[in-house]
Design an enzyme around this catalytic site. Sequence first.
Site, mmCIF file in Angstrom:
data_model
loop_
_atom_site.group_PDB
_atom_site.id
_atom_site.type_symbol
_atom_site.label_atom_id
_atom_site.label_comp_id
_atom_site.label_asym_id
_atom_site.label_seq_id
_atom_site.Cartn_x
_atom_site.Cartn_y
_atom_site.Cartn_z
ATOM 1 N N ASP A 128 -3.103 8.520 6.725
ATOM 2 C CA ASP A 128 -4.519 8.703 6.407
ATOM 3 C C ASP A 128 -5.323 7.489 6.862
ATOM 4 O O ASP A 128 -5.214 6.411 6.298
ATOM 5 C CB ASP A 128 -4.683 8.873 4.891
ATOM 6 C CG ASP A 128 -6.142 9.071 4.510
ATOM 7 O OD1 ASP A 128 -6.687 10.141 4.830
ATOM 8 O OD2 ASP A 128 -6.743 8.146 3.928
ATOM 9 N N TYR A 172 -12.405 2.241 8.551
ATOM 10 C CA TYR A 172 -11.420 1.282 8.026
ATOM 11 C C TYR A 172 -11.326 0.101 8.982
ATOM 12 O O TYR A 172 -10.913 0.248 10.131
ATOM 13 C CB TYR A 172 -10.041 1.937 7.826
ATOM 14 C CG TYR A 172 -9.997 2.957 6.709
ATOM 15 C CD1 TYR A 172 -11.054 3.081 5.813
ATOM 16 C CD2 TYR A 172 -8.898 3.784 6.528
ATOM 17 C CE1 TYR A 172 -11.027 4.011 4.782
ATOM 18 C CE2 TYR A 172 -8.852 4.718 5.501
ATOM 19 C CZ TYR A 172 -9.923 4.828 4.639
ATOM 20 O OH TYR A 172 -9.890 5.754 3.622
HETATM 21 N N1 NAP Z 1 -11.496 8.735 0.947
HETATM 22 C C1 NAP Z 1 -11.870 7.611 0.405
HETATM 23 O O1 NAP Z 1 -13.050 7.379 0.137
HETATM 24 C C2 NAP Z 1 -10.834 6.569 0.124
HETATM 25 C C3 NAP Z 1 -11.142 5.440 -0.657
HETATM 26 C C4 NAP Z 1 -10.137 4.515 -0.879
HETATM 27 C C5 NAP Z 1 -8.861 4.715 -0.349
HETATM 28 N N2 NAP Z 1 -8.609 5.816 0.411
HETATM 29 C C6 NAP Z 1 -7.264 6.078 0.997
HETATM 30 O O2 NAP Z 1 -6.295 5.883 -0.010
HETATM 31 C C7 NAP Z 1 -5.352 4.917 0.440
HETATM 32 C C8 NAP Z 1 -4.764 4.201 -0.730
HETATM 33 O O3 NAP Z 1 -5.780 3.465 -1.417
HETATM 34 P P1 NAP Z 1 -5.419 2.045 -2.027
HETATM 35 O O4 NAP Z 1 -5.014 1.122 -0.941
HETATM 36 O O5 NAP Z 1 -6.515 1.632 -2.928
HETATM 37 O O6 NAP Z 1 -4.091 2.485 -2.858
HETATM 38 P P2 NAP Z 1 -3.275 1.944 -4.086
HETATM 39 O O7 NAP Z 1 -1.864 2.312 -3.773
HETATM 40 O O8 NAP Z 1 -3.891 2.412 -5.343
HETATM 41 O O9 NAP Z 1 -3.442 0.358 -4.054
HETATM 42 C C9 NAP Z 1 -2.864 -0.420 -3.050
HETATM 43 C C10 NAP Z 1 -3.078 -1.892 -3.391
HETATM 44 O O10 NAP Z 1 -2.253 -2.221 -4.525
HETATM 45 C C11 NAP Z 1 -1.517 -3.367 -4.218
HETATM 46 N N3 NAP Z 1 -0.239 -3.316 -4.923
HETATM 47 C C12 NAP Z 1 0.686 -2.330 -4.883
HETATM 48 N N4 NAP Z 1 1.761 -2.652 -5.648
HETATM 49 C C13 NAP Z 1 1.497 -3.866 -6.167
HETATM 50 C C14 NAP Z 1 2.203 -4.729 -7.047
HETATM 51 N N5 NAP Z 1 3.420 -4.391 -7.535
HETATM 52 N N6 NAP Z 1 1.639 -5.898 -7.399
HETATM 53 C C15 NAP Z 1 0.425 -6.244 -6.915
HETATM 54 N N7 NAP Z 1 -0.309 -5.475 -6.060
HETATM 55 C C16 NAP Z 1 0.228 -4.293 -5.715
HETATM 56 C C17 NAP Z 1 -1.308 -3.323 -2.725
HETATM 57 O O11 NAP Z 1 -1.037 -4.613 -2.235
HETATM 58 P P3 NAP Z 1 0.146 -4.845 -1.132
HETATM 59 O O12 NAP Z 1 -0.324 -4.275 0.138
HETATM 60 O O13 NAP Z 1 0.276 -6.340 -1.113
HETATM 61 O O14 NAP Z 1 1.381 -4.184 -1.659
HETATM 62 C C18 NAP Z 1 -2.659 -2.807 -2.261
HETATM 63 O O15 NAP Z 1 -3.584 -3.883 -2.176
HETATM 64 C C19 NAP Z 1 -6.134 4.069 1.450
HETATM 65 O O16 NAP Z 1 -5.304 3.359 2.346
HETATM 66 C C20 NAP Z 1 -6.931 5.121 2.139
HETATM 67 O O17 NAP Z 1 -6.131 5.773 3.117
HETATM 68 C C21 NAP Z 1 -9.562 6.743 0.649
#
Ligand code: NAP
Length: 302
Positions: free
Chosen positions: A54, A59
Amino acid sequence: MEPTLVDPSPRSIAGRQVGPLAFGHWRFVGGDDAEAEADALIEATLDLGMNLHDTADVYGFDWGGEGMGHAERRLGGVLARHPEWRERMVIATKGGILPGVPYDSSPAYLRMACEDSLSRLGVDHVDVYLVHRPDLLGHPEQVAETLVGLRGAGKIGAIGVSNHTLEQTRALEAFLGEPVAVTQPEFSVAQLAPMRDGIFDHAMAGGTVPMAWSPLAGGRVPKGEGIPAPLVEVLDELAGERGVSRSAMAMAFVLANPARPIAIVGSQNVDRLEDASTAREVALTRADLYRIIEASEGVPLP
Ligand SMILES: NC(=O)c1ccc[n+]([C@@H]2O[C@H](COP(=O)([O-])OP(=O)(O)OC[C@H]3O[C@@H](n4cnc5c(N)ncnc54)[C@H](OP(=O)(O)O)[C@@H]3O)[C@@H](O)[C@H]2O)c1
């Protein structure tokens, strides 16, 4: 013993089978010199069955990125070095956010945005194309015509929406003449809205696949920050009993919804992607899930 409601089986989008965990590219913005790192990360996702990727044209503005198109360009670089990975992957990208405007789903802009995405990714089509956020000044008839035109030209496979309300989704579908293939709302243990605002009900009625963004609330769940303390306690208790991490427990919650959402995993760390994968094997009963819901909302259900 009550049955588990976690459904790890593949989901079907436009005739392609995708794993219940997708890989999110919002944070996929390492420097251009980090090619080996990007390749290793993408290969790890494919090996873990996260074949739905995705991304979005926008981005690249966050997390130290270089701006518009950075994440798509980085994925395009990976695909140029490893063209054999393209067929293992189902690529979803999005358009319609134009920093400065802020939203534009006019026919001319969406067509250009899609062409630009294809060119950055180095592909002739993407499997799924989503309108990233609703353009409050766009008429759904024109948006539908534009998307159907892109599909007819073979540039996109399935049509989807993100951050659209139920009524915005319905209006677009009225002109598409069919349900959208994908809807992408925020959904996690800390954001339960799609279970009540009609988005999941409508998806189930029409066969739309929900893609849950920020399934760990952007990292607040694993960090235990900015979410209710009772929610952390319940997640930790269940995770301890089942021998998995709090993050895997939270991902399993997403996979247990009857709308069969896909969780878009956002971590850029291979160990954490492997940990997220364990969510597929977690058993969660109806009683467990209602405990999480009540802890999240802070009030008992009536
Ligand atoms: N359509 C929209 O408007 C929209 C909006 C937001 C997101 N999205 C999509 O959804 C995807 C996922 O969103 P998200 O990145 O917010 O997902 P998420 O999985 O909720 O959060 C990921 C974040 O959590 C951190 N994290 C994970 N495990 C951790 C741990 N054990 N300790 C500390 N930090 C931890 C990760 O850091 P590390 O990388 O260091 O592990 C990363 O910064 C995006 O990549 C995008 O494709 C879409």
